[in-house]
Design a protein around this motif. Structure first.
Motif, PDB file in Angstrom:
ATOM      1  N   ALA A 113       0.830  -1.210   0.000  1.00 65.27           N
ATOM      2  CA  ALA A 113       0.000   0.000   0.000  1.00 65.27           C
ATOM      3  C   ALA A 113       0.867   1.264   0.000  1.00 65.27           C
ATOM      4  CB  ALA A 113      -0.931  -0.017   1.205  1.00 65.27           C
ATOM      5  N   ARG A 114       1.944   1.218   0.751  1.00 63.33           N
ATOM      6  CA  ARG A 114       2.842   2.387   0.771  1.00 63.33           C
ATOM      7  C   ARG A 114       3.497   2.566  -0.594  1.00 63.33           C
ATOM      8  NH1 ARG A 114       8.221   3.481   1.629  1.00 63.33           N
ATOM      9  NH2 ARG A 114       8.673   5.477   2.668  1.00 63.33           N
ATOM     10  N   SER A 115       3.933   1.464  -1.210  1.00 63.34           N
ATOM     11  CA  SER A 115       4.539   1.558  -2.541  1.00 63.34           C
ATOM     12  C   SER A 115       3.549   2.096  -3.560  1.00 63.34           C
ATOM     13  CB  SER A 115       5.050   0.184  -2.977  1.00 63.34           C
ATOM     14  OG  SER A 115       6.029  -0.313  -2.084  1.00 63.34           O
ATOM     15  N   GLN A 116       2.291   1.643  -3.476  1.00 60.40           N
ATOM     16  CA  GLN A 116       1.268   2.120  -4.395  1.00 60.40           C
ATOM     17  C   GLN A 116       1.044   3.625  -4.258  1.00 60.40           C
ATOM     18  OE1 GLN A 116      -1.152   0.609  -6.768  1.00 60.40           O
ATOM     19  NE2 GLN A 116       0.605  -0.773  -6.922  1.00 60.40           N
ATOM     20  N   ALA A 117       1.008   4.100  -3.020  1.00 60.95           N
ATOM     21  CA  ALA A 117       0.785   5.531  -2.803  1.00 60.95           C
ATOM     22  C   ALA A 117       1.917   6.362  -3.401  1.00 60.95           C
ATOM     23  CB  ALA A 117       0.648   5.812  -1.314  1.00 60.95           C
ATOM     24  N   LEU A 118       3.150   5.904  -3.213  1.00 57.57           N
ATOM     25  CA  LEU A 118       4.292   6.645  -3.760  1.00 57.57           C
ATOM     26  C   LEU A 118       4.305   6.593  -5.285  1.00 57.57           C
ATOM     27  CD1 LEU A 118       7.079   5.511  -1.252  1.00 57.57           C
ATOM     28  CD2 LEU A 118       5.890   7.704  -1.310  1.00 57.57           C
ATOM     29  N   MET A 119       4.018   5.418  -5.852  1.00 55.26           N
ATOM     30  CA  MET A 119       4.057   5.294  -7.320  1.00 55.26           C
ATOM     31  C   MET A 119       2.906   6.037  -7.985  1.00 55.26           C
ATOM     32  SD  MET A 119       5.361   1.386  -8.058  1.00 55.26           S
ATOM     33  CE  MET A 119       3.851   0.678  -7.393  1.00 55.26           C
ATOM     34  N   TYR A 120       1.763   6.074  -7.321  1.00 55.52           N
ATOM     35  CA  TYR A 120       0.625   6.794  -7.909  1.00 55.52           C
ATOM     36  C   TYR A 120       0.957   8.279  -8.035  1.00 55.52           C
ATOM     37  CZ  TYR A 120      -4.147   8.350  -8.778  1.00 55.52           C
ATOM     38  OH  TYR A 120      -5.267   8.919  -9.342  1.00 55.52           O
ATOM     39  N   THR A 121       1.589   8.828  -7.009  1.00 56.99           N
ATOM     40  CA  THR A 121       1.990  10.238  -7.072  1.00 56.99           C
ATOM     41  C   THR A 121       3.021  10.455  -8.172  1.00 56.99           C
ATOM     42  OG1 THR A 121       1.583  10.469  -4.695  1.00 56.99           O
ATOM     43  CG2 THR A 121       2.973  12.126  -5.737  1.00 56.99           C
ATOM     44  N   GLN A 122       3.964   9.518  -8.289  1.00 59.92           N
ATOM     45  CA  GLN A 122       4.997   9.638  -9.331  1.00 59.92           C
ATOM     46  C   GLN A 122       4.388   9.556 -10.731  1.00 59.92           C
ATOM     47  OE1 GLN A 122       8.055   6.625  -9.066  1.00 59.92           O
ATOM     48  NE2 GLN A 122       8.761   6.974 -11.172  1.00 59.92           N
ATOM     49  N   LEU A 123       3.515   8.560 -10.962  1.00 58.55           N
ATOM     50  CA  LEU A 123       2.939   8.390 -12.293  1.00 58.55           C
ATOM     51  C   LEU A 123       1.989   9.534 -12.639  1.00 58.55           C
ATOM     52  CD1 LEU A 123       2.705   6.632 -14.812  1.00 58.55           C
ATOM     53  CD2 LEU A 123       0.880   5.351 -13.665  1.00 58.55           C
ATOM     54  N   GLN A 124       1.283  10.039 -11.644  1.00 62.21           N
ATOM     55  CA  GLN A 124       0.387  11.153 -11.883  1.00 62.21           C
ATOM     56  C   GLN A 124       1.160  12.359 -12.410  1.00 62.21           C
ATOM     57  OE1 GLN A 124      -1.648  12.734  -8.395  1.00 62.21           O
ATOM     58  NE2 GLN A 124      -3.560  12.872  -9.553  1.00 62.21           N
ATOM     59  N   ALA A 156     -15.818  -4.029 -10.877  1.00 57.14           N
ATOM     60  CA  ALA A 156     -16.611  -5.187 -10.455  1.00 57.14           C
ATOM     61  C   ALA A 156     -15.978  -5.949  -9.290  1.00 57.14           C
ATOM     62  CB  ALA A 156     -16.825  -6.128 -11.638  1.00 57.14           C
ATOM     63  N   VAL A 157     -14.660  -5.854  -9.117  1.00 59.59           N
ATOM     64  CA  VAL A 157     -13.994  -6.580  -8.026  1.00 59.59           C
ATOM     65  C   VAL A 157     -13.301  -5.622  -7.058  1.00 59.59           C
ATOM     66  CG1 VAL A 157     -13.690  -8.724  -9.297  1.00 59.59           C
ATOM     67  CG2 VAL A 157     -11.958  -6.929  -9.478  1.00 59.59           C
ATOM     68  N   GLY A 158     -13.632  -4.344  -7.133  1.00 63.83           N
ATOM     69  CA  GLY A 158     -13.118  -3.389  -6.161  1.00 63.83           C
ATOM     70  C   GLY A 158     -11.694  -2.927  -6.387  1.00 63.83           C
ATOM     71  N   VAL A 159     -11.181  -3.038  -7.587  1.00 62.91           N
ATOM     72  CA  VAL A 159      -9.832  -2.547  -7.901  1.00 62.91           C
ATOM     73  C   VAL A 159      -9.973  -1.136  -8.464  1.00 62.91           C
ATOM     74  CG1 VAL A 159      -7.787  -2.869  -9.332  1.00 62.91           C
ATOM     75  CG2 VAL A 159      -8.919  -4.853  -8.308  1.00 62.91           C
ATOM     76  N   HIS A 160      -9.399  -0.171  -7.735  1.00 71.09           N
ATOM     77  CA  HIS A 160      -9.506   1.230  -8.131  1.00 71.09           C
ATOM     78  C   HIS A 160      -8.136   1.888  -8.068  1.00 71.09           C
ATOM     79  CE1 HIS A 160     -13.897   0.991  -7.957  1.00 71.09           C
ATOM     80  NE2 HIS A 160     -13.778   0.434  -6.767  1.00 71.09           N
ATOM     81  N   ASP A 161      -7.763   2.558  -9.151  1.00 67.54           N
ATOM     82  CA  ASP A 161      -6.502   3.308  -9.223  1.00 67.54           C
ATOM     83  C   ASP A 161      -5.306   2.467  -8.790  1.00 67.54           C
ATOM     84  OD1 ASP A 161      -7.929   5.542 -10.074  1.00 67.54           O
ATOM     85  OD2 ASP A 161      -8.205   6.298  -8.031  1.00 67.54           O
ATOM     86  N   MET A 162      -5.249   1.232  -9.282  1.00 66.75           N
ATOM     87  CA  MET A 162      -4.136   0.336  -8.984  1.00 66.75           C
ATOM     88  C   MET A 162      -3.005   0.597  -9.973  1.00 66.75           C
ATOM     89  SD  MET A 162      -3.042  -2.083  -6.983  1.00 66.75           S
ATOM     90  CE  MET A 162      -4.569  -2.539  -6.180  1.00 66.75           C
ATOM     91  N   VAL A 163      -1.829   0.914  -9.463  1.00 72.37           N
ATOM     92  CA  VAL A 163      -0.677   1.221 -10.319  1.00 72.37           C
ATOM     93  C   VAL A 163      -0.059  -0.077 -10.813  1.00 72.37           C
ATOM     94  CG1 VAL A 163       1.571   2.328 -10.446  1.00 72.37           C
ATOM     95  CG2 VAL A 163      -0.255   3.373  -9.083  1.00 72.37           C
ATOM     96  N   VAL A 164       0.182  -0.145 -12.125  1.00 73.19           N
ATOM     97  CA  VAL A 164       0.830  -1.297 -12.753  1.00 73.19           C
ATOM     98  C   VAL A 164       2.288  -0.943 -13.014  1.00 73.19           C
ATOM     99  CG1 VAL A 164       0.820  -2.845 -14.746  1.00 73.19           C
ATOM    100  CG2 VAL A 164      -1.341  -1.965 -13.821  1.00 73.19           C
ATOM    101  N   VAL A 165       3.197  -1.861 -12.662  1.00 73.95           N
ATOM    102  CA  VAL A 165       4.628  -1.619 -12.849  1.00 73.95           C
ATOM    103  C   VAL A 165       5.133  -2.425 -14.033  1.00 73.95           C
ATOM    104  CG1 VAL A 165       4.956  -1.162 -10.395  1.00 73.95           C
ATOM    105  CG2 VAL A 165       5.350  -3.482 -11.288  1.00 73.95           C
ATOM    106  N   GLN A 166       6.308  -2.072 -14.513  1.00 73.87           N
ATOM    107  CA  GLN A 166       6.953  -2.826 -15.593  1.00 73.87           C
ATOM    108  C   GLN A 166       7.658  -4.046 -15.004  1.00 73.87           C
ATOM    109  OE1 GLN A 166       6.713  -2.774 -18.667  1.00 73.87           O
ATOM    110  NE2 GLN A 166       8.630  -2.996 -19.800  1.00 73.87           N
ATOM    111  N   GLY A 167       7.381  -5.223 -15.554  1.00 78.82           N
ATOM    112  CA  GLY A 167       8.019  -6.451 -15.091  1.00 78.82           C
ATOM    113  C   GLY A 167       7.074  -7.333 -14.290  1.00 78.82           C
ATOM    114  N   THR A 168       7.317  -8.644 -14.380  1.00 77.55           N
ATOM    115  CA  THR A 168       6.452  -9.603 -13.687  1.00 77.55           C
ATOM    116  C   THR A 168       7.232 -10.553 -12.789  1.00 77.55           C
ATOM    117  OG1 THR A 168       6.539 -11.051 -15.633  1.00 77.55           O
ATOM    118  CG2 THR A 168       4.655  -9.539 -15.456  1.00 77.55           C
ATOM    119  N   SER A 169       8.447 -10.208 -12.406  1.00 76.71           N
ATOM    120  CA  SER A 169       9.186 -11.048 -11.465  1.00 76.71           C
ATOM    121  C   SER A 169       8.555 -10.939 -10.081  1.00 76.71           C
ATOM    122  CB  SER A 169      10.657 -10.631 -11.407  1.00 76.71           C
ATOM    123  OG  SER A 169      10.791  -9.377 -10.765  1.00 76.71           O
ATOM    124  N   SER A 170       8.945 -11.821  -9.202  1.00 72.77           N
ATOM    125  CA  SER A 170       8.374 -11.838  -7.865  1.00 72.77           C
ATOM    126  C   SER A 170       8.627 -10.519  -7.132  1.00 72.77           C
ATOM    127  CB  SER A 170       8.951 -13.006  -7.065  1.00 72.77           C
ATOM    128  OG  SER A 170       8.290 -13.164  -5.841  1.00 72.77           O
TER     129      SER A 170
END
Length: 353
Positions: A113-124, A156-170
């Motif tokens: 959640a903390r990472s999402q908040a920081l990345m959302y501000t950056q991407l915005q 429909a599943v409650g996903v709102h303003d979810m930031v997507v990052v580049q890459g799919t590694s763990s």
């Protein structure tokens, strides 16, 4: 005091004084005339028994001496040092495993959640300045893994303003859903793949299996908003027959307990197609579905050794000095090491778990 008695013709006389009782005359008969009989009788004087020395008491023979009484309870012997070390190691292992479970199913969500908040501000800010990434980049300037590239909404599943990052590694998916680099960005021609976790690190894709045909998915990138409509939900044993070439596939683990396979949601692009600058030619094995990041193992081992070193050092300090002072000094180090250790251990798990 003894008394002396003298018997003679004139009668019997007595005077004080010690001496034995003496009887003159033959046998036990009467004394002849003119014979003086002296009888001395030993009688202890008053208090004489107190003046007599006590009889010595001989000590008992060694073989006859009484055996010492058995103690009420036997003193417990200290365990063997090897057993002590083994017990301490098992206890430490149990604490680490329990802490890992707390981290995965509790604290990892806070971290995400903390990472999402920081990345959302950056991407915005990047979207406002029109400098957001549009593709994998060039050979000399590739788009690095873990940077934000899109904002995803699945009402429909409650996903709102979810930031997507580049890459799919763990490690990439610890930040949020990840875009597979060898596929186009959302909105571009072709099939775009986005992975998301099912049980840990906020579990952004925990409920996508409940999506139904007709549900809407939107994605915002540096090229604008793209709209998708869900057509099917399937697992690897099923094949989605969709003739539309421009699609979005969401992928996550099949189970929040044992992720033995993955499920995918297929959605068709219903908005205008955006131009594509190309895709990455190849991807790493750690970016495939259900793959772990094996490169995290050596680093996890180093953090484990660091934890063991701090534990030994803290124990020695507690034995030599004040235990409380040693524990208070070691606690911040232990927490910092555990946090990093858990991160790299989590990277070894399947990326969509």
């Amino acid at each position: 005091m003894a008394e002396t008695r003298v018997t003679g013709p004139g009668g019997t006389g007595a005077w004080p004084g010690p001496g034995p009782e003496v009887s003159a005359g033959p046998g036990n008969g009467a004394a002849s005339p003119g014979t003086v009989a002296v009888a001395v009788t030993d009688q202890p004087a008053a208090g004489a028994e107190n003046r007599n020395p006590p009889e010595p008491v001989n000590p008992p023979e060694p073989a006859q001496q009484a055996a010492p009484a058995a103690p009420a309870a036997q003193v417990a012997q200290s365990p063997h040092p090897v057993l002590q070390a083994t017990g301490a190691a098992l206890l430490l292992l149990a604490v680490v495993v329990l802490g890992l479970a707390v981290y995965l199913y509790g604290l990892s969500g806070v971290q995400e959640a903390r990472s999402q908040a920081l990345m959302y501000t950056q991407l915005q800010g990047e979207l406002g300045q029109q400098v957001a990434p549009l593709g994998p980049g060039t050979a000399t300037n590739p788009t690095p893994s873990g940077v934000p590239i899109a904002v995803l909404n699945i009402p429909a599943v409650g996903v709102h303003d979810m930031v997507v990052v580049q890459g799919t590694s763990s490690q990439d998916l610890m930040l949020g859903p990840g875009h597979r680099p060898d596929t186009p960005y959302p909105g571009q021609p072709g099939v775009s793949w986005i992975y998301g976790r099912r049980a840990t690190f906020g579990a952004p894709f925990a409920n996508i299996a409940s999506l139904r045909a007709g549900d809407t998915i939107t994605a915002i990138t540096g090229q604008g908003m793209s709209i998708y409509t869900v057509t099917a939900v399937a697992n690897p044993s099923q094949t989605v027959q969709d003739p539309n070439p421009d699609r979005l596939v969401l992928l996550t683990a099949s189970s929040p307990v044992v992720p033995s396979y993955y499920i995918e949601v297929d959605a068709r692009l219903t908005s205008m197609v955006k131009p594509s600058p190309g895709v990455a030619p190849t991807i790493d094995a750690s970016e495939l579905p259900l793959a772990g990041d094996s490169s995290a193992l050596p680093i996890a081992m180093l953090w484990g050794l660091a934890l063991a070193g701090v534990a030994v050092g803290g124990t020695v300090a507690a034995l030599r000095w004040s235990p409380w002072a040693a524990y208070l000094a070691a606690a911040p180090l232990v927490l910092a090491i555990l946090w990093n250790l858990y991160q790299y251990l989590a990277a070894l798990l399947p990326n969509v778990y």
